[in-house]
Design an enzyme around this catalytic site. Structure first.
Site, PDB file in Angstrom:
ATOM      1  N   THR A 133     -17.807   7.814   4.115  1.00 12.52           N
ATOM      2  CA  THR A 133     -17.291   8.184   2.791  1.00 12.52           C
ATOM      3  C   THR A 133     -18.323   8.979   1.981  1.00 12.52           C
ATOM      4  O   THR A 133     -19.529   8.850   2.213  1.00 12.52           O
ATOM      5  CB  THR A 133     -16.930   6.885   2.022  1.00 12.52           C
ATOM      6  N   ASP A 134     -17.824   9.743   1.003  1.00  9.58           N
ATOM      7  CA  ASP A 134     -18.736  10.443   0.080  1.00  9.58           C
ATOM      8  C   ASP A 134     -19.399   9.474  -0.898  1.00  9.58           C
ATOM      9  O   ASP A 134     -20.359   9.826  -1.573  1.00  9.58           O
ATOM     10  CB  ASP A 134     -18.004  11.549  -0.690  1.00  9.58           C
ATOM     11  N   GLU A 135     -18.889   8.223  -0.970  1.00 13.12           N
ATOM     12  CA  GLU A 135     -19.406   7.283  -1.970  1.00 13.12           C
ATOM     13  C   GLU A 135     -20.845   6.867  -1.679  1.00 13.12           C
ATOM     14  O   GLU A 135     -21.537   6.354  -2.554  1.00 13.12           O
ATOM     15  CB  GLU A 135     -18.471   6.068  -2.090  1.00 13.12           C
ATOM     16  N   TYR A 159     -19.291  -1.877  -1.534  1.00 12.71           N
ATOM     17  CA  TYR A 159     -18.600  -1.087  -0.498  1.00 12.71           C
ATOM     18  C   TYR A 159     -19.466   0.095  -0.048  1.00 12.71           C
ATOM     19  O   TYR A 159     -19.749   0.261   1.152  1.00 12.71           O
ATOM     20  CB  TYR A 159     -17.240  -0.584  -1.021  1.00 12.71           C
ATOM     21  N   LYS A 163     -21.297   0.906   3.590  1.00 10.48           N
ATOM     22  CA  LYS A 163     -21.008   2.110   4.391  1.00 10.48           C
ATOM     23  C   LYS A 163     -22.299   2.915   4.605  1.00 10.48           C
ATOM     24  O   LYS A 163     -22.528   3.461   5.687  1.00 10.48           O
ATOM     25  CB  LYS A 163     -19.954   2.995   3.699  1.00 10.48           C
TER      26      LYS A 163
HETATM   27  P1  NAD Z   1      -7.960   0.679   5.301  1.00 10.36           P
HETATM   28  O1  NAD Z   1      -8.562  -0.435   4.503  1.00 10.36           O
HETATM   29  O2  NAD Z   1      -6.615   1.180   4.944  1.00 10.36           O
HETATM   30  O3  NAD Z   1      -7.915   0.270   6.845  1.00 10.36           O
HETATM   31  C1  NAD Z   1      -8.957  -0.380   7.485  1.00 10.36           C
HETATM   32  C2  NAD Z   1      -8.438  -0.892   8.829  1.00 10.36           C
HETATM   33  O4  NAD Z   1      -9.523  -1.532   9.497  1.00 10.36           O
HETATM   34  C3  NAD Z   1      -7.333  -1.955   8.684  1.00 10.36           C
HETATM   35  O5  NAD Z   1      -6.298  -1.684   9.592  1.00 10.36           O
HETATM   36  C4  NAD Z   1      -8.045  -3.255   9.018  1.00 10.36           C
HETATM   37  O6  NAD Z   1      -7.179  -4.234   9.589  1.00 10.36           O
HETATM   38  C5  NAD Z   1      -9.092  -2.779  10.003  1.00 10.36           C
HETATM   39  N1  NAD Z   1     -10.254  -3.679  10.064  1.00 10.36           N
HETATM   40  C6  NAD Z   1     -10.942  -4.229   9.025  1.00 10.36           C
HETATM   41  N2  NAD Z   1     -11.939  -4.995   9.489  1.00 10.36           N
HETATM   42  C7  NAD Z   1     -11.905  -4.923  10.851  1.00 10.36           C
HETATM   43  C8  NAD Z   1     -12.681  -5.475  11.904  1.00 10.36           C
HETATM   44  N3  NAD Z   1     -13.723  -6.289  11.632  1.00 10.36           N
HETATM   45  N4  NAD Z   1     -12.373  -5.177  13.173  1.00 10.36           N
HETATM   46  C9  NAD Z   1     -11.318  -4.367  13.465  1.00 10.36           C
HETATM   47  N5  NAD Z   1     -10.532  -3.825  12.523  1.00 10.36           N
HETATM   48  C10 NAD Z   1     -10.827  -4.086  11.219  1.00 10.36           C
HETATM   49  O7  NAD Z   1      -9.058   1.836   5.240  1.00 10.36           O
HETATM   50  P2  NAD Z   1      -8.835   3.420   5.269  1.00 10.36           P
HETATM   51  O8  NAD Z   1      -8.597   3.888   3.895  1.00 10.36           O
HETATM   52  O9  NAD Z   1      -7.872   3.752   6.348  1.00 10.36           O
HETATM   53  O10 NAD Z   1     -10.303   3.893   5.679  1.00 10.36           O
HETATM   54  C11 NAD Z   1     -10.654   4.101   7.049  1.00 10.36           C
HETATM   55  C12 NAD Z   1     -12.101   4.526   7.124  1.00 10.36           C
HETATM   56  O11 NAD Z   1     -12.289   5.720   6.369  1.00 10.36           O
HETATM   57  C13 NAD Z   1     -13.077   3.506   6.525  1.00 10.36           C
HETATM   58  O12 NAD Z   1     -14.219   3.462   7.325  1.00 10.36           O
HETATM   59  C14 NAD Z   1     -13.404   4.054   5.147  1.00 10.36           C
HETATM   60  O13 NAD Z   1     -14.696   3.662   4.743  1.00 10.36           O
HETATM   61  C15 NAD Z   1     -13.317   5.544   5.398  1.00 10.36           C
HETATM   62  N6  NAD Z   1     -12.939   6.377   4.257  1.00 10.36           N
HETATM   63  C16 NAD Z   1     -11.838   6.084   3.513  1.00 10.36           C
HETATM   64  C17 NAD Z   1     -11.480   6.913   2.458  1.00 10.36           C
HETATM   65  C18 NAD Z   1     -10.240   6.663   1.624  1.00 10.36           C
HETATM   66  O14 NAD Z   1     -10.029   7.360   0.626  1.00 10.36           O
HETATM   67  N7  NAD Z   1      -9.381   5.732   1.985  1.00 10.36           N
HETATM   68  C19 NAD Z   1     -12.270   8.024   2.156  1.00 10.36           C
HETATM   69  C20 NAD Z   1     -13.390   8.285   2.941  1.00 10.36           C
HETATM   70  C21 NAD Z   1     -13.714   7.462   3.997  1.00 10.36           C
HETATM   71  P1  TYD Z   2      -9.608   3.862  -5.732  1.00 13.71           P
HETATM   72  O1  TYD Z   2      -8.282   4.366  -5.268  1.00 13.71           O
HETATM   73  O2  TYD Z   2      -9.856   2.392  -5.744  1.00 13.71           O
HETATM   74  O3  TYD Z   2     -10.717   4.636  -4.890  1.00 13.71           O
HETATM   75  P2  TYD Z   2     -12.346   4.692  -5.101  1.00 13.71           P
HETATM   76  O4  TYD Z   2     -12.764   3.629  -6.022  1.00 13.71           O
HETATM   77  O5  TYD Z   2     -12.813   4.452  -3.706  1.00 13.71           O
HETATM   78  O6  TYD Z   2     -12.632   6.064  -5.611  1.00 13.71           O
HETATM   79  O7  TYD Z   2      -9.826   4.409  -7.203  1.00 13.71           O
HETATM   80  C1  TYD Z   2      -9.788   5.801  -7.492  1.00 13.71           C
HETATM   81  C2  TYD Z   2     -10.186   5.966  -8.944  1.00 13.71           C
HETATM   82  O8  TYD Z   2      -9.151   5.383  -9.759  1.00 13.71           O
HETATM   83  C3  TYD Z   2     -11.465   5.239  -9.317  1.00 13.71           C
HETATM   84  O9  TYD Z   2     -12.169   6.017 -10.279  1.00 13.71           O
HETATM   85  C4  TYD Z   2     -10.986   3.943  -9.953  1.00 13.71           C
HETATM   86  C5  TYD Z   2      -9.687   4.358 -10.609  1.00 13.71           C
HETATM   87  N1  TYD Z   2      -8.636   3.296 -10.701  1.00 13.71           N
HETATM   88  C6  TYD Z   2      -8.007   3.041 -11.931  1.00 13.71           C
HETATM   89  O10 TYD Z   2      -8.300   3.686 -12.951  1.00 13.71           O
HETATM   90  N2  TYD Z   2      -7.051   2.076 -11.966  1.00 13.71           N
HETATM   91  C7  TYD Z   2      -6.710   1.319 -10.874  1.00 13.71           C
HETATM   92  O11 TYD Z   2      -5.853   0.416 -11.000  1.00 13.71           O
HETATM   93  C8  TYD Z   2      -7.353   1.604  -9.620  1.00 13.71           C
HETATM   94  C9  TYD Z   2      -7.000   0.825  -8.381  1.00 13.71           C
HETATM   95  C10 TYD Z   2      -8.305   2.610  -9.590  1.00 13.71           C
END
Ligand code: NAD
Ligand code: TYD
Length: 352
Positions: A133-135, A159, A163
């Site tokens: 992630t960019d975070e 989180y 990561k």
């Molecule tokens: P998500 O939370 O929707 O899905 C995570 C999946 O991992 C779930 O299916 C969960 O059951 C599985 N999981 C959790 N713990 C596990 C374990 N110990 N063993 C096996 N499986 C396990 O997450 P996402 O949004 O699909 O993100 C996927 C990846 O991308 C993550 O690594 C996250 O850090 C990264 N990412 C997400 C975003 C975003 O905006 N969602 C952005 C950048 C990077």
């Molecule tokens: P989120 O979808 O949780 O992603 P991340 O924290 O990983 O960026 O949140 C996106 C942005 O929206 C973040 O600045 C937090 C804000 N947010 C709200 O303002 N209200 C909400 O109920 C949630 C879940 C997030």
């Protein structure tokens, strides 16, 4: 075969579905623990597809992972599995340490043992792709340049810290053991099959259910939104052409303040599913207490992946968000399946 972890989650699920649509792509072993965020309904269309083998299990289970590698001999591992929600990491960081750090460590060790035993082109072509992630780069001020791959790591939430730790492990396994790794750091994703605890799906569902649309703090925090299908194409490009040991930032060139995102969703819903009273969904916007340690701005400079691998996002925010809202309106069955008791418990805990 390729081994995907976390393929029942939001991005992993989209990746599996997209991958198997590409003619000639090999089959997938999908290892997922099915936490609250994992959902087999996302993969329902693959129920009878022999190219998809689902394995219910934990990336931290050494015996299971080693056996899967031995049995299926994958040519690549893509690690999506993670605890991924910042707010949940604030309430309970333990699982984030366990899965994101210890789990990734286990996966790296199993991959190293497996890769050590490979020979010839199987060994030289093997890839461990870590999805991050960019975070990890921390928070930007309004005038800072966007994150590039050389930005220092400054994670601020449990989180992002977990990561960041996993990214460091992946880097070290490349430099120390020569494991052929690539890492991608992506901005906020949105799109179909997104668990409705994250901002965009939460707001869509709360809006149509007549509930408040919670905005943390002043709503001026900025995220760089990327349509999930574009993230999946970027990962395919990096897996195919990425340089070993390199990291690639992936982003949508779409910086938006949260309040603007929520207002855009309200506007689209006003058009596609007008409220019975004729008023706008924007009336449901409610400002709530800010997130502790809330990062102010994320922005990705995605020029390296464009310059070196020729990838650019296909969707604009306008086209992607419209598709996404329409998807949630068209898929009440999937939504019913995820809005379980534990989801309601989470809403109660977070929003009281
Ligand atoms: P998500 O939370 O929707 O899905 C995570 C999946 O991992 C779930 O299916 C969960 O059951 C599985 N999981 C959790 N713990 C596990 C374990 N110990 N063993 C096996 N499986 C396990 O997450 P996402 O949004 O699909 O993100 C996927 C990846 O991308 C993550 O690594 C996250 O850090 C990264 N990412 C997400 C975003 C975003 O905006 N969602 C952005 C950048 C990077
Ligand atoms: P989120 O979808 O949780 O992603 P991340 O924290 O990983 O960026 O949140 C996106 C942005 O929206 C973040 O600045 C937090 C804000 N947010 C709200 O303002 N209200 C909400 O109920 C949630 C879940 C997030």
């Amino acid at each position: 075969m390729i081994l995907i972890t976390g393929g029942a989650g939001f991005i992993g699920g989209n990746f599996v579905l997209d991958w198997l649509k590409v003619p000639g792509n090999e089959g997938i072993i999908n290892l997922d623990k099915l936490t609250y965020a994992g959902n087999l309904a996302t993969l329902g269309s693959l129920r009878d597809d022999p190219r998809h083998i689902f394995v219910h299990g934990d990336i931290g289970d050494k015996e299971l992972v080693s056996n899967l590698l031995k049995q299926y001999q994958p040519r690549a591992i893509i690690n999506f599995a993670a605890e991924s929600h910042v707010d949940r990491s604030i309430h309970g960081p333990g699982e984030f340490i366990q899965t994101n750090i210890v789990g990734t460590f286990n996966l790296l060790e199993c991959a190293r043992e497996y890769w050590d035993g490979l020979k010839g082109s199987e060994k030289s072509q093997f890839r461990f792709h870590h999805v991050s992630t960019d975070e990890v780069y921390g928070s930007l001020s309004a005038t800072d340049p966007a994150f590039s791959e050389t930005n220092p790591y400054e994670p601020n939430s449990p989180y992002s810290a977990s990561k960041a730790a996993s990214d460091h492990l992946v880097r070290a396994w490349f430099h120390t053991y020569g494991l052929p790794v690539v890492t991608t750091n992506c901005s906020n994703n949105y799109g179909p099959y997104h668990f409705p605890e994250k901002l965009i799906p939460l707001v869509i569902l709360n809006a149509i259910n007549g509930k408040p649309l919670p905005i943390y703090g002043d709503g001026q925090q900025i995220r760089d939104w990327l349509y999930v299908g574009d993230h999946c194409t970027a990962i395919r490009e990096v897996l195919a052409k990425g340089v070993l040991g390199e990291t690639y930032n992936i982003g949508g060139w779409n910086e938006k303040a949260n309040l603007e995102v929520v207002k855009t969703i309200c506007k689209i819903l006003d058009e596609l599913k007008p409220r019975n009273d004729g008023k706008s969904y924007a009336e449901q916007i409610t400002f709530v207490k800010d997130r502790p340690g809330h990062d102010r701005r994320y922005a990705i400079d995605a020029s390296k992946i464009e310059r070196e691998l020729g990838w650019r996002p296909a969707e604009t925010f306008d086209s992607g968000i419209r598709k996404t809202v329409q998807w949630y309106l068209d898929n009440p069955k999937w939504i019913e399946g995820v809005v379980s008791g534990s989801y309601r418990d989470w809403l109660q805990k977070q929003y009281n």
